[in-house]
Design a protein around this motif. Structure first.
Motif, PDB file in Angstrom:
ATOM      1  N   ASP A  42      60.494  13.874  63.472  1.00 38.88           N
ATOM      2  CA  ASP A  42      60.809  13.989  64.897  1.00 38.88           C
ATOM      3  C   ASP A  42      61.422  15.339  65.256  1.00 38.88           C
ATOM      4  OD1 ASP A  42      59.876  11.456  65.491  1.00 38.88           O
ATOM      5  OD2 ASP A  42      61.786  10.510  64.992  1.00 38.88           O
ATOM      6  N   ALA A  43      61.990  16.038  64.265  1.00 41.29           N
ATOM      7  CA  ALA A  43      62.674  17.302  64.545  1.00 41.29           C
ATOM      8  C   ALA A  43      61.711  18.483  64.656  1.00 41.29           C
ATOM      9  CB  ALA A  43      63.711  17.582  63.463  1.00 41.29           C
ATOM     10  N   TRP A  44      60.509  18.314  64.114  1.00 42.03           N
ATOM     11  CA  TRP A  44      59.542  19.418  64.202  1.00 42.03           C
ATOM     12  C   TRP A  44      58.975  19.493  65.615  1.00 42.03           C
ATOM     13  CZ3 TRP A  44      59.027  22.993  60.543  1.00 42.03           C
ATOM     14  CH2 TRP A  44      59.477  22.681  59.254  1.00 42.03           C
ATOM     15  N   GLN A  45      58.963  20.689  66.160  1.00 41.18           N
ATOM     16  CA  GLN A  45      58.471  20.892  67.523  1.00 41.18           C
ATOM     17  C   GLN A  45      57.442  22.019  67.558  1.00 41.18           C
ATOM     18  OE1 GLN A  45      61.624  21.441  70.399  1.00 41.18           O
ATOM     19  NE2 GLN A  45      62.903  19.844  69.498  1.00 41.18           N
ATOM     20  N   GLN A  46      56.292  21.740  68.115  1.00 32.60           N
ATOM     21  CA  GLN A  46      55.263  22.732  68.436  1.00 32.60           C
ATOM     22  C   GLN A  46      55.145  23.845  67.392  1.00 32.60           C
ATOM     23  OE1 GLN A  46      56.853  23.809  72.251  1.00 32.60           O
ATOM     24  NE2 GLN A  46      55.755  22.186  73.322  1.00 32.60           N
ATOM     25  N   THR A  47      54.826  23.412  66.175  1.00 30.95           N
ATOM     26  CA  THR A  47      54.731  24.344  65.044  1.00 30.95           C
ATOM     27  C   THR A  47      53.395  24.181  64.331  1.00 30.95           C
ATOM     28  OG1 THR A  47      57.114  24.453  64.665  1.00 30.95           O
ATOM     29  CG2 THR A  47      55.708  24.950  62.791  1.00 30.95           C
ATOM     30  N   PHE A  48      52.739  25.292  64.064  1.00 30.34           N
ATOM     31  CA  PHE A  48      51.585  25.292  63.161  1.00 30.34           C
ATOM     32  C   PHE A  48      52.139  25.478  61.749  1.00 30.34           C
ATOM     33  CE2 PHE A  48      49.459  26.746  67.084  1.00 30.34           C
ATOM     34  CZ  PHE A  48      48.402  25.846  67.121  1.00 30.34           C
ATOM     35  N   ALA A  49      52.033  24.428  60.938  1.00 29.06           N
ATOM     36  CA  ALA A  49      52.539  24.479  59.563  1.00 29.06           C
ATOM     37  C   ALA A  49      51.353  24.622  58.617  1.00 29.06           C
ATOM     38  CB  ALA A  49      53.335  23.218  59.239  1.00 29.06           C
ATOM     39  N   ILE A  50      51.376  25.650  57.793  1.00 31.68           N
ATOM     40  CA  ILE A  50      50.270  25.911  56.851  1.00 31.68           C
ATOM     41  C   ILE A  50      50.772  25.536  55.465  1.00 31.68           C
ATOM     42  CG2 ILE A  50      48.706  27.660  55.948  1.00 31.68           C
ATOM     43  CD1 ILE A  50      49.050  29.119  58.618  1.00 31.68           C
ATOM     44  N   LEU A  51      50.318  24.377  54.969  1.00 34.42           N
ATOM     45  CA  LEU A  51      50.921  23.748  53.804  1.00 34.42           C
ATOM     46  C   LEU A  51      49.916  23.547  52.674  1.00 34.42           C
ATOM     47  CD1 LEU A  51      53.037  21.049  55.680  1.00 34.42           C
ATOM     48  CD2 LEU A  51      53.687  23.376  55.050  1.00 34.42           C
ATOM     49  N   PRO A  52      50.412  23.423  51.436  1.00 33.48           N
ATOM     50  CA  PRO A  52      49.525  23.255  50.272  1.00 33.48           C
ATOM     51  C   PRO A  52      48.707  21.982  50.333  1.00 33.48           C
ATOM     52  CG  PRO A  52      51.771  23.825  49.602  1.00 33.48           C
ATOM     53  CD  PRO A  52      51.826  23.489  51.053  1.00 33.48           C
ATOM     54  N   LEU A  53      47.614  21.967  49.607  1.00 34.82           N
ATOM     55  CA  LEU A  53      46.737  20.798  49.551  1.00 34.82           C
ATOM     56  C   LEU A  53      47.357  19.610  48.843  1.00 34.82           C
ATOM     57  CD1 LEU A  53      43.439  22.656  48.804  1.00 34.82           C
ATOM     58  CD2 LEU A  53      43.696  20.994  50.614  1.00 34.82           C
ATOM     59  N   SER A  54      48.469  19.826  48.153  1.00 39.81           N
ATOM     60  CA  SER A  54      49.098  18.733  47.415  1.00 39.81           C
ATOM     61  C   SER A  54      49.746  17.723  48.345  1.00 39.81           C
ATOM     62  CB  SER A  54      50.160  19.287  46.455  1.00 39.81           C
ATOM     63  OG  SER A  54      51.096  20.093  47.152  1.00 39.81           O
ATOM     64  N   LEU A  55      49.873  18.050  49.633  1.00 43.72           N
ATOM     65  CA  LEU A  55      50.458  17.131  50.605  1.00 43.72           C
ATOM     66  C   LEU A  55      49.399  16.171  51.133  1.00 43.72           C
ATOM     67  CD1 LEU A  55      52.688  19.590  52.643  1.00 43.72           C
ATOM     68  CD2 LEU A  55      53.388  18.075  50.813  1.00 43.72           C
ATOM     69  N   PRO A  56      49.809  14.991  51.626  1.00 44.34           N
ATOM     70  CA  PRO A  56      48.848  14.072  52.242  1.00 44.34           C
ATOM     71  C   PRO A  56      48.170  14.724  53.434  1.00 44.34           C
ATOM     72  CG  PRO A  56      50.941  12.957  51.812  1.00 44.34           C
ATOM     73  CD  PRO A  56      51.168  14.422  51.563  1.00 44.34           C
ATOM     74  N   SER A  57      46.973  14.248  53.754  1.00 45.65           N
ATOM     75  CA  SER A  57      46.216  14.858  54.848  1.00 45.65           C
ATOM     76  C   SER A  57      46.828  14.573  56.213  1.00 45.65           C
ATOM     77  CB  SER A  57      44.764  14.357  54.819  1.00 45.65           C
ATOM     78  OG  SER A  57      44.744  12.952  54.950  1.00 45.65           O
ATOM     79  N   ASP A  58      47.628  13.530  56.323  1.00 44.19           N
ATOM     80  CA  ASP A  58      48.264  13.198  57.599  1.00 44.19           C
ATOM     81  C   ASP A  58      49.668  12.696  57.308  1.00 44.19           C
ATOM     82  OD1 ASP A  58      49.053  12.296  60.079  1.00 44.19           O
ATOM     83  OD2 ASP A  58      47.100  11.458  60.582  1.00 44.19           O
ATOM     84  N   LEU A  59      50.665  13.403  57.803  1.00 40.44           N
ATOM     85  CA  LEU A  59      52.056  13.036  57.535  1.00 40.44           C
ATOM     86  C   LEU A  59      52.671  12.197  58.640  1.00 40.44           C
ATOM     87  CD1 LEU A  59      53.244  16.461  56.129  1.00 40.44           C
ATOM     88  CD2 LEU A  59      53.211  14.322  54.869  1.00 40.44           C
ATOM     89  N   GLY A  60      51.830  11.702  59.579  1.00 37.72           N
ATOM     90  CA  GLY A  60      52.355  10.898  60.665  1.00 37.72           C
ATOM     91  C   GLY A  60      53.037   9.638  60.155  1.00 37.72           C
TER      92      GLY A  60
END
Length: 480
Positions: free
Chosen positions: A387-405
Protein backbone atom coordinates in the motif's frame (compact mmCIF):
# COMPACT_ATOMS: atom_id res chain seq x y z
CA UNK A 1 51.30 -54.53 -30.89
CA UNK A 2 49.32 -57.42 -29.39
CA UNK A 3 50.63 -56.45 -25.94
CA UNK A 4 49.57 -52.86 -26.55
CA UNK A 5 46.03 -53.89 -27.54
CA UNK A 6 45.75 -56.32 -24.62
CA UNK A 7 46.92 -53.72 -22.11
CA UNK A 8 44.51 -51.11 -23.46
CA UNK A 9 41.50 -53.49 -23.29
CA UNK A 10 42.50 -54.64 -19.79
CA UNK A 11 42.71 -51.04 -18.56
CA UNK A 12 39.35 -50.05 -20.01
CA UNK A 13 37.56 -53.14 -18.69
CA UNK A 14 39.06 -53.15 -15.22
CA UNK A 15 39.18 -49.41 -14.52
CA UNK A 16 35.88 -47.48 -14.51
CA UNK A 17 35.68 -43.94 -15.88
CA UNK A 18 35.52 -42.73 -12.28
CA UNK A 19 39.25 -43.40 -12.03
CA UNK A 20 39.78 -39.98 -13.57
CA UNK A 21 38.33 -38.51 -10.40
CA UNK A 22 41.86 -38.83 -9.02
CA UNK A 23 43.19 -36.24 -11.46
CA UNK A 24 43.26 -33.41 -8.91
CA UNK A 25 44.77 -35.65 -6.24
CA UNK A 26 47.37 -36.71 -8.79
CA UNK A 27 48.32 -33.11 -9.43
CA UNK A 28 48.64 -32.38 -5.70
CA UNK A 29 50.77 -35.45 -5.21
CA UNK A 30 53.35 -34.37 -7.74
CA UNK A 31 53.11 -30.59 -7.54
CA UNK A 32 56.42 -30.16 -5.67
CA UNK A 33 57.99 -33.44 -6.62
CA UNK A 34 60.73 -34.53 -9.00
CA UNK A 35 61.73 -38.00 -10.22
CA UNK A 36 64.05 -38.52 -7.26
CA UNK A 37 61.29 -37.60 -4.79
CA UNK A 38 58.90 -39.94 -6.56
CA UNK A 39 61.28 -42.88 -6.38
CA UNK A 40 62.08 -42.12 -2.76
CA UNK A 41 58.55 -42.29 -1.39
CA UNK A 42 58.37 -44.43 1.72
CA UNK A 43 62.06 -43.85 2.60
CA UNK A 44 61.58 -40.94 5.01
CA UNK A 45 63.37 -40.85 8.37
CA UNK A 46 60.24 -42.02 10.14
CA UNK A 47 59.21 -45.30 8.56
CA UNK A 48 55.59 -45.68 7.53
CA UNK A 49 53.45 -48.41 8.95
CA UNK A 50 52.86 -51.44 6.78
CA UNK A 51 49.23 -50.36 6.29
CA UNK A 52 50.20 -46.89 5.11
CA UNK A 53 52.88 -48.31 2.86
CA UNK A 54 50.35 -50.58 1.15
CA UNK A 55 47.91 -47.67 0.70
CA UNK A 56 50.62 -45.47 -0.80
CA UNK A 57 51.70 -48.20 -3.20
CA UNK A 58 48.11 -48.72 -4.24
CA UNK A 59 47.56 -44.99 -4.77
CA UNK A 60 50.74 -44.73 -6.83
CA UNK A 61 49.64 -47.62 -9.00
CA UNK A 62 46.19 -46.11 -9.58
CA UNK A 63 47.75 -42.78 -10.55
CA UNK A 64 50.16 -44.52 -12.88
CA UNK A 65 47.33 -46.41 -14.57
CA UNK A 66 45.25 -43.23 -14.91
CA UNK A 67 48.12 -41.50 -16.67
CA UNK A 68 48.81 -44.42 -18.96
CA UNK A 69 45.13 -44.55 -19.95
CA UNK A 70 45.35 -40.92 -21.06
CA UNK A 71 48.49 -41.62 -23.04
CA UNK A 72 46.98 -44.72 -24.66
CA UNK A 73 43.89 -42.79 -25.70
CA UNK A 74 46.02 -39.97 -27.10
CA UNK A 75 48.03 -42.50 -29.10
CA UNK A 76 44.86 -44.12 -30.43
CA UNK A 77 43.54 -40.68 -31.47
CA UNK A 78 46.85 -39.97 -33.21
CA UNK A 79 46.59 -43.25 -35.09
CA UNK A 80 43.07 -42.27 -36.22
CA UNK A 81 44.29 -38.84 -37.32
CA UNK A 82 42.15 -37.02 -34.73
CA UNK A 83 44.50 -34.10 -33.95
CA UNK A 84 41.82 -32.25 -32.02
CA UNK A 85 41.34 -35.13 -29.59
CA UNK A 86 45.09 -35.52 -29.17
CA UNK A 87 45.30 -31.85 -28.17
CA UNK A 88 42.67 -32.41 -25.48
CA UNK A 89 44.57 -35.33 -23.98
CA UNK A 90 47.90 -33.48 -24.08
CA UNK A 91 46.24 -30.46 -22.46
CA UNK A 92 45.15 -32.70 -19.60
CA UNK A 93 48.56 -34.38 -19.35
CA UNK A 94 50.25 -30.98 -19.21
CA UNK A 95 48.53 -30.39 -15.87
CA UNK A 96 50.22 -33.45 -14.41
CA UNK A 97 53.70 -34.59 -13.47
CA UNK A 98 54.77 -37.01 -16.19
CA UNK A 99 56.18 -40.25 -14.83
CA UNK A 100 59.70 -40.70 -16.25
CA UNK A 101 58.78 -44.03 -17.87
CA UNK A 102 56.12 -42.25 -19.94
CA UNK A 103 58.08 -39.12 -20.83
CA UNK A 104 59.24 -40.35 -24.26
CA UNK A 105 55.70 -41.23 -25.35
CA UNK A 106 54.30 -37.90 -24.18
CA UNK A 107 57.10 -35.99 -25.93
CA UNK A 108 56.30 -37.83 -29.15
CA UNK A 109 52.65 -36.79 -28.85
CA UNK A 110 53.65 -33.17 -28.20
CA UNK A 111 55.90 -33.23 -31.24
CA UNK A 112 53.01 -34.57 -33.32
CA UNK A 113 50.81 -31.66 -32.23
CA UNK A 114 53.52 -29.07 -32.87
CA UNK A 115 54.05 -30.35 -36.40
CA UNK A 116 50.33 -30.26 -37.28
CA UNK A 117 49.09 -27.32 -39.42
CA UNK A 118 47.23 -24.56 -37.55
CA UNK A 119 44.08 -22.73 -38.63
CA UNK A 120 44.49 -19.34 -40.24
CA UNK A 121 43.52 -16.15 -38.45
CA UNK A 122 40.96 -15.45 -41.16
CA UNK A 123 39.16 -18.73 -40.60
CA UNK A 124 39.09 -18.05 -36.86
CA UNK A 125 37.08 -14.86 -37.28
CA UNK A 126 34.92 -15.89 -40.22
CA UNK A 127 32.26 -17.89 -38.41
CA UNK A 128 28.50 -17.56 -38.30
CA UNK A 129 26.66 -16.64 -35.13
CA UNK A 130 23.31 -18.07 -36.17
CA UNK A 131 22.24 -20.89 -33.87
CA UNK A 132 21.65 -24.23 -35.55
CA UNK A 133 19.53 -26.47 -33.32
CA UNK A 134 18.42 -29.99 -34.35
CA UNK A 135 14.78 -29.59 -33.31
CA UNK A 136 13.28 -31.99 -35.85
CA UNK A 137 16.23 -34.34 -36.40
CA UNK A 138 15.29 -37.75 -35.00
CA UNK A 139 18.94 -38.86 -35.00
CA UNK A 140 20.22 -35.89 -33.03
CA UNK A 141 21.46 -35.96 -29.44
CA UNK A 142 21.07 -32.94 -27.16
CA UNK A 143 22.99 -32.95 -23.89
CA UNK A 144 22.30 -31.07 -20.64
CA UNK A 145 25.35 -30.49 -18.41
CA UNK A 146 24.13 -29.10 -15.09
CA UNK A 147 24.77 -29.78 -11.39
CA UNK A 148 21.81 -31.71 -10.00
CA UNK A 149 23.43 -32.58 -6.67
CA UNK A 150 25.62 -30.63 -4.26
CA UNK A 151 25.49 -26.89 -3.53
CA UNK A 152 23.92 -26.00 -6.87
CA UNK A 153 21.70 -29.07 -7.10
CA UNK A 154 18.35 -27.33 -6.55
CA UNK A 155 19.18 -24.66 -9.13
CA UNK A 156 20.38 -27.23 -11.65
CA UNK A 157 17.28 -29.39 -11.24
CA UNK A 158 14.99 -26.40 -11.75
CA UNK A 159 16.86 -25.39 -14.90
CA UNK A 160 16.99 -28.97 -16.21
CA UNK A 161 13.26 -29.49 -15.71
CA UNK A 162 12.56 -26.22 -17.48
CA UNK A 163 14.67 -27.31 -20.48
CA UNK A 164 12.96 -30.69 -20.62
CA UNK A 165 9.47 -29.12 -20.50
CA UNK A 166 10.41 -26.55 -23.12
CA UNK A 167 11.86 -29.14 -25.52
CA UNK A 168 8.79 -31.35 -25.12
CA UNK A 169 6.44 -28.47 -25.90
CA UNK A 170 8.61 -27.42 -28.87
CA UNK A 171 8.28 -30.92 -30.34
CA UNK A 172 11.92 -31.96 -30.08
CA UNK A 173 12.37 -35.21 -32.03
CA UNK A 174 15.86 -36.32 -30.99
CA UNK A 175 17.39 -37.91 -27.91
CA UNK A 176 17.98 -35.95 -24.70
CA UNK A 177 20.69 -36.97 -22.22
CA UNK A 178 21.73 -35.31 -18.97
CA UNK A 179 24.93 -35.48 -16.92
CA UNK A 180 25.24 -34.32 -13.33
CA UNK A 181 28.25 -32.01 -13.64
CA UNK A 182 28.73 -32.05 -9.86
CA UNK A 183 29.93 -35.67 -10.10
CA UNK A 184 32.92 -34.77 -12.26
CA UNK A 185 36.09 -33.07 -11.12
CA UNK A 186 36.70 -31.33 -14.44
CA UNK A 187 35.15 -30.53 -17.80
CA UNK A 188 37.64 -32.92 -19.37
CA UNK A 189 36.16 -35.85 -17.44
CA UNK A 190 32.64 -34.88 -18.52
CA UNK A 191 33.64 -34.69 -22.15
CA UNK A 192 35.34 -38.08 -21.96
CA UNK A 193 31.93 -39.55 -21.15
CA UNK A 194 29.79 -37.28 -23.31
CA UNK A 195 31.74 -37.51 -26.57
CA UNK A 196 30.73 -41.14 -27.10
CA UNK A 197 27.09 -39.98 -27.47
CA UNK A 198 28.16 -37.63 -30.30
CA UNK A 199 25.97 -34.71 -29.17
CA UNK A 200 24.67 -32.19 -31.70
CA UNK A 201 23.99 -29.46 -29.14
CA UNK A 202 24.83 -28.86 -25.47
CA UNK A 203 23.04 -26.84 -22.78
CA UNK A 204 25.44 -25.88 -19.99
CA UNK A 205 27.68 -25.81 -18.06
CA UNK A 206 26.47 -23.38 -15.39
CA UNK A 207 29.44 -22.37 -13.20
CA UNK A 208 31.99 -19.93 -14.62
CA UNK A 209 34.99 -22.06 -13.70
CA UNK A 210 33.53 -25.09 -15.45
CA UNK A 211 32.65 -23.00 -18.52
CA UNK A 212 36.25 -21.79 -18.76
CA UNK A 213 37.45 -25.41 -18.62
CA UNK A 214 34.93 -26.44 -21.27
CA UNK A 215 36.02 -23.71 -23.66
CA UNK A 216 39.59 -24.99 -23.51
CA UNK A 217 38.42 -28.37 -24.85
CA UNK A 218 37.27 -26.90 -28.20
CA UNK A 219 34.75 -29.69 -28.65
CA UNK A 220 33.31 -28.25 -31.86
CA UNK A 221 29.76 -28.86 -30.58
CA UNK A 222 27.37 -25.89 -30.47
CA UNK A 223 26.94 -24.96 -26.81
CA UNK A 224 24.71 -22.59 -24.86
CA UNK A 225 26.21 -21.71 -21.45
CA UNK A 226 24.15 -20.40 -18.55
CA UNK A 227 26.53 -17.72 -17.32
CA UNK A 228 28.28 -14.71 -18.77
CA UNK A 229 31.75 -15.34 -20.16
CA UNK A 230 34.66 -13.15 -21.19
CA UNK A 231 34.62 -14.31 -24.81
CA UNK A 232 32.69 -16.70 -27.03
CA UNK A 233 34.04 -18.67 -29.95
CA UNK A 234 32.42 -20.22 -32.97
CA UNK A 235 29.31 -22.17 -32.01
CA UNK A 236 29.38 -20.82 -28.44
CA UNK A 237 26.51 -18.85 -26.90
CA UNK A 238 25.63 -17.71 -23.42
CA UNK A 239 22.39 -16.84 -21.63
CA UNK A 240 22.26 -15.17 -18.22
CA UNK A 241 20.59 -12.32 -16.36
CA UNK A 242 22.63 -9.13 -16.37
CA UNK A 243 22.19 -6.20 -14.02
CA UNK A 244 24.03 -3.86 -16.38
CA UNK A 245 22.15 -4.96 -19.51
CA UNK A 246 18.90 -4.76 -17.55
CA UNK A 247 19.23 -0.97 -17.64
CA UNK A 248 17.75 -1.29 -21.11
CA UNK A 249 14.37 -1.57 -19.38
CA UNK A 250 14.87 1.88 -17.82
CA UNK A 251 15.32 3.30 -21.29
CA UNK A 252 12.19 1.48 -22.44
CA UNK A 253 10.11 3.43 -19.92
CA UNK A 254 11.88 6.69 -20.68
CA UNK A 255 11.55 6.30 -24.43
CA UNK A 256 7.89 5.35 -24.27
CA UNK A 257 7.02 8.70 -22.67
CA UNK A 258 9.87 10.54 -24.47
CA UNK A 259 11.32 11.86 -21.24
CA UNK A 260 14.45 13.92 -21.85
CA UNK A 261 15.26 15.64 -18.55
CA UNK A 262 15.89 13.40 -15.55
CA UNK A 263 17.02 13.45 -11.94
CA UNK A 264 19.08 10.41 -10.90
CA UNK A 265 19.37 9.27 -7.27
CA UNK A 266 22.15 6.99 -6.03
CA UNK A 267 23.88 6.25 -2.73
CA UNK A 268 27.40 5.45 -1.55
CA UNK A 269 27.20 1.68 -2.15
CA UNK A 270 29.48 0.16 -4.80
CA UNK A 271 26.51 -1.44 -6.58
CA UNK A 272 24.59 1.83 -6.78
CA UNK A 273 27.61 3.77 -8.03
CA UNK A 274 28.35 1.15 -10.70
CA UNK A 275 24.79 1.16 -12.01
CA UNK A 276 24.70 4.95 -12.14
CA UNK A 277 27.98 5.15 -14.07
CA UNK A 278 26.85 2.54 -16.59
CA UNK A 279 23.50 4.26 -17.06
CA UNK A 280 25.11 7.69 -17.36
CA UNK A 281 27.46 6.48 -20.09
CA UNK A 282 24.56 5.00 -22.05
CA UNK A 283 22.59 8.22 -21.57
CA UNK A 284 25.42 10.37 -22.95
CA UNK A 285 25.44 8.35 -26.17
CA UNK A 286 22.09 9.80 -27.25
CA UNK A 287 21.13 12.63 -24.88
CA UNK A 288 22.28 16.07 -23.76
CA UNK A 289 24.63 16.20 -20.77
CA UNK A 290 22.72 19.13 -19.27
CA UNK A 291 19.52 17.05 -19.10
CA UNK A 292 21.09 14.66 -16.56
CA UNK A 293 21.05 15.74 -12.89
CA UNK A 294 22.75 13.45 -10.36
CA UNK A 295 22.24 13.55 -6.59
CA UNK A 296 23.78 11.18 -4.06
CA UNK A 297 21.67 10.37 -0.99
CA UNK A 298 23.68 11.36 2.08
CA UNK A 299 21.17 12.21 4.84
CA UNK A 300 17.67 11.34 3.65
CA UNK A 301 15.65 10.96 0.47
CA UNK A 302 13.62 14.14 0.90
CA UNK A 303 16.64 16.41 1.30
CA UNK A 304 18.30 14.82 -1.72
CA UNK A 305 15.25 15.38 -3.92
CA UNK A 306 15.06 18.98 -2.66
CA UNK A 307 18.62 19.58 -3.86
CA UNK A 308 17.99 17.98 -7.23
CA UNK A 309 14.79 19.97 -7.87
CA UNK A 310 16.24 23.24 -6.52
CA UNK A 311 13.78 23.19 -3.62
CA UNK A 312 16.64 23.49 -1.16
CA UNK A 313 17.90 26.64 -2.91
CA UNK A 314 14.40 28.09 -2.70
CA UNK A 315 14.23 27.34 1.03
CA UNK A 316 17.64 28.94 1.58
CA UNK A 317 16.51 32.12 -0.14
CA UNK A 318 13.36 32.19 1.99
CA UNK A 319 15.34 31.85 5.22
CA UNK A 320 17.76 34.58 4.14
CA UNK A 321 14.94 36.95 3.24
CA UNK A 322 13.13 36.25 6.51
CA UNK A 323 16.30 36.95 8.48
CA UNK A 324 16.70 40.27 6.66
CA UNK A 325 13.09 41.34 7.12
CA UNK A 326 13.00 39.91 10.65
CA UNK A 327 9.35 39.02 10.41
CA UNK A 328 7.29 35.99 9.27
CA UNK A 329 6.46 35.79 5.58
CA UNK A 330 4.32 33.40 3.56
CA UNK A 331 6.37 30.89 1.60
CA UNK A 332 5.82 28.19 -1.01
CA UNK A 333 8.95 26.50 -2.33
CA UNK A 334 9.77 26.93 -6.00
CA UNK A 335 10.33 23.58 -7.70
CA UNK A 336 12.35 23.05 -10.83
CA UNK A 337 9.84 22.62 -13.67
CA UNK A 338 11.80 20.86 -16.41
CA UNK A 339 12.54 17.51 -14.68
CA UNK A 340 10.25 14.85 -16.12
CA UNK A 341 11.40 11.68 -14.34
CA UNK A 342 13.34 10.59 -11.26
CA UNK A 343 15.42 7.40 -11.57
CA UNK A 344 16.63 5.78 -8.36
CA UNK A 345 19.42 3.20 -8.06
CA UNK A 346 18.84 2.51 -4.37
CA UNK A 347 17.47 -0.25 -2.07
CA UNK A 348 13.74 -0.64 -1.45
CA UNK A 349 13.77 1.19 1.91
CA UNK A 350 14.88 4.39 0.14
CA UNK A 351 13.02 3.87 -3.13
CA UNK A 352 9.65 3.55 -1.38
CA UNK A 353 10.00 7.15 -0.15
CA UNK A 354 10.57 8.79 -3.53
CA UNK A 355 7.09 8.95 -5.08
CA UNK A 356 5.28 10.00 -1.86
CA UNK A 357 7.73 12.84 -1.42
CA UNK A 358 7.31 13.94 -5.03
CA UNK A 359 3.54 13.98 -4.49
CA UNK A 360 4.07 16.15 -1.43
CA UNK A 361 5.83 18.88 -3.44
CA UNK A 362 3.83 21.65 -5.19
CA UNK A 363 4.43 20.37 -8.72
CA UNK A 364 2.71 21.79 -11.79
CA UNK A 365 2.84 18.35 -13.41
CA UNK A 366 3.60 14.89 -12.03
CA UNK A 367 7.15 13.56 -12.12
CA UNK A 368 7.50 9.85 -12.96
CA UNK A 369 9.54 7.65 -10.62
CA UNK A 370 11.51 4.71 -12.09
CA UNK A 371 13.18 2.41 -9.57
CA UNK A 372 16.03 0.10 -10.54
CA UNK A 373 17.24 -1.53 -7.29
CA UNK A 374 20.96 -1.57 -6.58
CA UNK A 375 20.53 -4.90 -4.76
CA UNK A 376 17.97 -7.69 -5.00
CA UNK A 377 14.89 -6.51 -3.08
CA UNK A 378 13.21 -8.50 -0.32
CA UNK A 379 9.94 -10.09 -1.43
CA UNK A 380 8.67 -10.03 2.16
CA UNK A 381 9.35 -6.27 2.36
CA UNK A 382 7.55 -5.64 -0.92
CA UNK A 383 4.54 -7.69 0.17
CA UNK A 384 4.38 -6.04 3.60
CA UNK A 385 4.43 -2.54 2.09
CA UNK A 386 2.29 -2.87 -1.01
CA UNK A 387 0.00 0.00 0.00
CA UNK A 388 2.96 2.35 0.54
CA UNK A 389 4.20 2.17 -3.04
CA UNK A 390 2.87 5.04 -5.13
CA UNK A 391 3.06 5.58 -8.90
CA UNK A 392 6.40 3.85 -9.40
CA UNK A 393 7.82 1.87 -12.30
CA UNK A 394 9.78 -0.86 -10.51
CA UNK A 395 12.24 -2.84 -12.65
CA UNK A 396 12.81 -6.07 -10.73
CA UNK A 397 14.57 -9.43 -11.22
CA UNK A 398 12.79 -12.41 -12.73
CA UNK A 399 13.11 -14.29 -9.45
CA UNK A 400 10.05 -12.39 -8.16
CA UNK A 401 6.47 -13.57 -8.78
CA UNK A 402 4.86 -12.20 -11.92
CA UNK A 403 2.17 -10.41 -9.91
CA UNK A 404 2.73 -9.14 -6.38
CA UNK A 405 -0.85 -8.00 -5.85
CA UNK A 406 -2.40 -8.91 -2.49
CA UNK A 407 -5.15 -11.11 -3.90
CA UNK A 408 -3.00 -13.55 -5.84
CA UNK A 409 0.43 -13.33 -4.26
CA UNK A 410 -0.04 -16.67 -2.47
CA UNK A 411 -1.30 -18.40 -5.61
CA UNK A 412 1.83 -17.96 -7.68
CA UNK A 413 3.74 -21.05 -8.73
CA UNK A 414 7.23 -20.54 -7.31
CA UNK A 415 8.86 -23.00 -9.70
CA UNK A 416 7.37 -21.54 -12.86
CA UNK A 417 8.14 -18.00 -11.76
CA UNK A 418 11.71 -18.66 -10.70
CA UNK A 419 14.73 -17.17 -12.41
CA UNK A 420 16.27 -20.50 -13.42
CA UNK A 421 13.01 -21.89 -14.74
CA UNK A 422 12.70 -18.74 -16.85
CA UNK A 423 16.29 -19.17 -18.06
CA UNK A 424 15.53 -22.67 -19.30
CA UNK A 425 12.34 -21.70 -21.10
CA UNK A 426 13.93 -18.65 -22.72
CA UNK A 427 16.87 -20.84 -23.81
CA UNK A 428 14.43 -23.04 -25.73
CA UNK A 429 12.80 -19.97 -27.28
CA UNK A 430 16.24 -18.85 -28.44
CA UNK A 431 17.27 -22.11 -30.10
CA UNK A 432 13.92 -22.86 -31.73
CA UNK A 433 13.65 -19.38 -33.30
CA UNK A 434 17.03 -18.82 -35.02
CA UNK A 435 15.77 -15.85 -37.06
CA UNK A 436 14.79 -13.92 -33.93
CA UNK A 437 17.77 -15.02 -31.87
CA UNK A 438 20.25 -13.95 -34.55
CA UNK A 439 19.10 -10.32 -34.28
CA UNK A 440 21.67 -8.16 -32.47
CA UNK A 441 20.70 -5.45 -29.95
CA UNK A 442 17.00 -6.17 -30.45
CA UNK A 443 14.65 -6.82 -27.55
CA UNK A 444 12.73 -10.08 -27.99
CA UNK A 445 9.70 -10.69 -25.76
CA UNK A 446 8.75 -14.21 -24.69
CA UNK A 447 6.22 -15.60 -22.25
CA UNK A 448 9.02 -16.07 -19.70
CA UNK A 449 10.90 -12.82 -20.14
CA UNK A 450 12.60 -10.43 -22.54
CA UNK A 451 16.08 -11.10 -23.89
CA UNK A 452 18.61 -9.22 -25.99
CA UNK A 453 21.81 -10.49 -27.62
CA UNK A 454 25.07 -8.87 -28.66
CA UNK A 455 27.20 -9.56 -31.72
CA UNK A 456 29.33 -12.14 -29.86
CA UNK A 457 26.41 -14.42 -29.02
CA UNK A 458 25.88 -13.32 -25.41
CA UNK A 459 22.16 -13.36 -24.59
CA UNK A 460 21.00 -11.36 -21.58
CA UNK A 461 17.70 -12.03 -19.84
CA UNK A 462 16.29 -8.68 -18.78
CA UNK A 463 14.41 -7.85 -15.56
CA UNK A 464 10.66 -7.19 -15.53
CA UNK A 465 8.94 -3.80 -15.48
CA UNK A 466 6.22 -3.53 -12.81
CA UNK A 467 3.71 -0.78 -12.09
CA UNK A 468 3.32 -0.22 -8.33
CA UNK A 469 0.61 2.03 -6.93
CA UNK A 470 -1.46 1.79 -3.72
CA UNK A 471 -1.60 -2.00 -3.41
CA UNK A 472 -1.23 -2.75 -7.12
CA UNK A 473 2.09 -4.38 -8.07
CA UNK A 474 1.85 -6.01 -11.46
CA UNK A 475 3.69 -6.50 -14.73
CA UNK A 476 3.77 -3.56 -17.09
CA UNK A 477 4.05 -3.92 -20.84
CA UNK A 478 6.05 -0.99 -22.20
CA UNK A 479 4.62 -1.63 -25.66
CA UNK A 480 1.04 -0.99 -24.54
Amino acid sequence: MKYFAFLFVWLIVNLPMASFAYAEEWDDFFRDSNPRDFLGIGKQNRPLSNKHSIENNRLREVKRLDQEILILRAEMSKKNGDIKQVRQYISELNRQYIIPAFKGRVDALRKYIDSAPTSSLLSFFSFSKTIEFPLNDTNSVVAVLLPTTGDYGAVGLELQESLQNGLAEAGFQGKLIALDSALYDSAFEMWEVLKFYEPSFIFGPLKKQRIAQWQQLNTGVSTLYFNDTGSLGSGEYSLSPSKQSGLEQVFQVLNQAQYQKILVLSNDSVASQKLERTFHQAWLNSNNTADYVLQNIVENVGQTIDKGLNVQSSKDRYRWLQSVLKQPIEFAPRVRKDIEAVISFVPEQQAIQVAPYLNFLPLEKAITHIWYPSETPSISYLKANLDAWQQTFAILPLSLPSDLGKKNILQTNKLKNGLFYALGRVAIEIVKNPDLSSSVDTLVDTEYGTYVRDSNGQFNLLPIIYWADSGVFEKFNAQQ
